[in-house]
Write an enzyme that holds these catalytic residues in place. Structure first.
Site, PDB file in Angstrom:
ATOM      1  N   SER A  20      44.724  12.127  78.821  1.00 48.36           N
ATOM      2  CA  SER A  20      45.445  10.897  79.378  1.00 48.36           C
ATOM      3  C   SER A  20      44.742  10.153  80.209  1.00 48.36           C
ATOM      4  O   SER A  20      44.221  10.739  81.403  1.00 48.36           O
ATOM      5  CB  SER A  20      46.793  11.397  79.974  1.00 48.36           C
ATOM      6  N   HIS A  36      51.367   8.990  85.234  1.00 48.54           N
ATOM      7  CA  HIS A  36      51.638  10.259  85.034  1.00 48.54           C
ATOM      8  C   HIS A  36      50.494  11.224  85.588  1.00 48.54           C
ATOM      9  O   HIS A  36      50.953  12.398  85.964  1.00 48.54           O
ATOM     10  CB  HIS A  36      52.418  10.641  83.800  1.00 48.54           C
ATOM     11  N   ASP A  51      53.289   3.126  82.953  1.00 43.82           N
ATOM     12  CA  ASP A  51      52.631   3.990  82.916  1.00 43.82           C
ATOM     13  C   ASP A  51      51.127   3.819  83.368  1.00 43.82           C
ATOM     14  O   ASP A  51      50.027   4.550  82.612  1.00 43.82           O
ATOM     15  CB  ASP A  51      52.698   5.013  81.609  1.00 43.82           C
TER      16      ASP A  51
END
Length: 475
Positions: free
Chosen positions: A222, A117, A147
């Protein structure tokens, strides 16, 4: 604090440490006993710092800058007056969007793992090292369902590397450090512990199996590192539970053992991340099912359907049974089963411990990629009909896996819908299965395309969308 006051405190800590060691030795997970995990023995030990560990590892954690170009409608687009005045259709305007995340260097030649992402839809990706240097990079492999993404730095030098840990050895209560770039403020280190393991229902991906930590994680973290006290990567920080966008002490990381399998696929030059094809669907175990089968707790993966001729069928798995362990490792829920089979590795076998109404039994399951039993024969539909703009293909277990659909489905599936096309305006969606047209079954892409050559003037279509049958009528 005087030495007199410290002595009883130190004596208490030593007694507690002995207890911890005894508990580790007596632990049922004998192979994973905490040989080196002890509580502080003195005031000096309580003043120890993470600084040497950070200096050793922080160079392998990078910033990831992703830039994408999006088209925004012109303010006067579609206005007949302005289009007539300027003598042409008003063009859309281009706009650049940037996103920021983190990544971890896992090979000396510059392979970086981050979250999918972070780089999704990016036209340009750059890597910034901890020392401030920036490098362009290329996308090697990505997968939305797990992901994860692997990037390669376009530079010939030997980069610092963070070694991968065996994340199955991670235990609740272990000390951890999180390194990343939250909110773009620069590389930041936070500390905490492992709060829980095997967490699911965290993201929309296929794999609900996360390490939970209370180390502070925020937007920008992230793709960053969650590491243990040996300076090894135990997880890729991925998500937070937050009502206001900031850290509430509930963060989630993808375990290193899944990262290891994904990195291996990228290193082998694979364009798609393959997972083992089981040929069965599973549900969570309810308390009623657990009681009926004599399970001590509502844990495991309940077999709800088995595809005839598939790997699970050949292994002897039956509906109504519960898979409780893979290769001796307990399975908490269906997501955990998928994780255990994926990290076991393709081309190998897995021993399933299965609870049946008659007791426990072990099965051997072959772990291979999903077959493309029917050639996909992908086509783009055109012409004067409601389906123009659809990209369709013949569904097979392999394509179903790629589209994140149940592998027991068959027929003709929509893989893409052209924006602004008749099919797009009528609401068709990727993953729609075309069941019938005007009462006739649609068996293949060839059959559907042939049906569209006629013009009945009235179309009656039946589609299956997420398990629901929908009938629509078009002129």
């Amino acid at each position: 604090m005087s030495s007199m006051l410290m002595r009883p405190f130190e004596r208490h800590l030593k007694q507690l440490s002995v207890g911890v060691v005894l508990l580790a030795v007596m632990s049922p997970a004998g192979a994973y006993a905490q040989e080196q995990k002890t509580v502080p023995q003195s005031r000096q030990e309580m003043q120890l710092s993470f600084s040497p560990l950070v200096k050793q590892t922080s160079g392998a954690v990078v910033n990831v800058y992703a830039e994408r170009v999006v088209q925004r409608p012109n303010l006067f687009s579609g206005d007949p007056f302005f289009e007539q005045f300027f003598g042409q259709r008003m063009p859309n305007r281009s706009e650049k969007q940037s996103s920021l995340g983190s990544g971890v260097i896992l090979s000396g030649d510059g392979l970086v793992v981050t979250n999918n992402h972070v780089i999704e839809g990016a036209d340009d990706i750059k890597i910034a090292l901890a020392d401030g240097r920036e490098f362009p990079c290329e996308l090697v492999l990505k997968d939305e369902s797990v992901d994860l993404a692997v990037l390669r730095i376009k530079a010939k030098e030997n980069f610092p590397v963070l070694p991968l840990a065996d994340s199955d050895r991670t235990e609740v209560g272990d000390l951890v450090l999180a390194i990343g770039n939250p909110f773009g403020v620069g590389q930041t280190v936070t500390s905490g512990i492992v709060s829980a393991l095997a967490r699911n229902q965290v993201s929309s991906g296929d794999f609900g199996f996360f390490i939970q930590t209370d180390a502070s994680i925020n937007p920008g973290n992230s793709g960053g590192a969650l590491m243990n006290m040996n300076g090894e990567l135990i997880g890729i920080n991925t998500a937070i539970f937050s009502r206001g966008g900031g850290s509430n002490g509930i963060g989630f990381a993808i375990p290193a053992n899944l990262v290891k399998v994904f990195l291996a696929a990228a290193s082998e030059g694979k364009s798609v991340f393959d997972r083992p094809y089981v040929g069965a669907t599973f549900d969570a175990v309810t308390s009623d099912v657990a009681e009926a089968l004599g399970l001590k707790a509502a844990r495991g993966a309940l077999v709800s359907r088995v595809v005839e001729g598939g790997p699970a069928d050949k292994a002897g798995l039956k509906p109504g049974e519960v898979v409780t362990a893979v290769n001796g490792i307990p399975v908490e829920h269906p997501d955990a089963l998928g994780y255990r089979l994926t990290t076991a590795g393709l081309g190998k076998g897995a021993k399933l411990s299965v609870q049946t109404p008659d007791g426990m039994r072990d099965l051997q399951l072959a772990l291979n990629s999903a077959p493309e039993s029917t050639p996909r024969d992908e086509r783009v539909l055109e012409g004067r009909n409601p389906f123009a703009g659809l990209r369709i293909a013949n569904l097979s277990p392999k394509l179903a896996t790629e589209l994140r659909m149940p592998t027991d489905k068959s027929g003709v599936v929509v893989t893409d819908v052209s924006r602004g096309s008749p099919a797009g305006r009528l609401g068709f969606q990727p993953q729609d299965i075309v069941v019938s047209l005007n009462g006739e079954a649609v068996a293949s892409t060839t059959v559907m395309e042939k049906m569209l050559r006629t013009d009945p003037g009235f179309w009656r279509v039946e589609i299956e969308r997420k398990g629901q049958r929908i009938r629509q009528f078009f002129r």
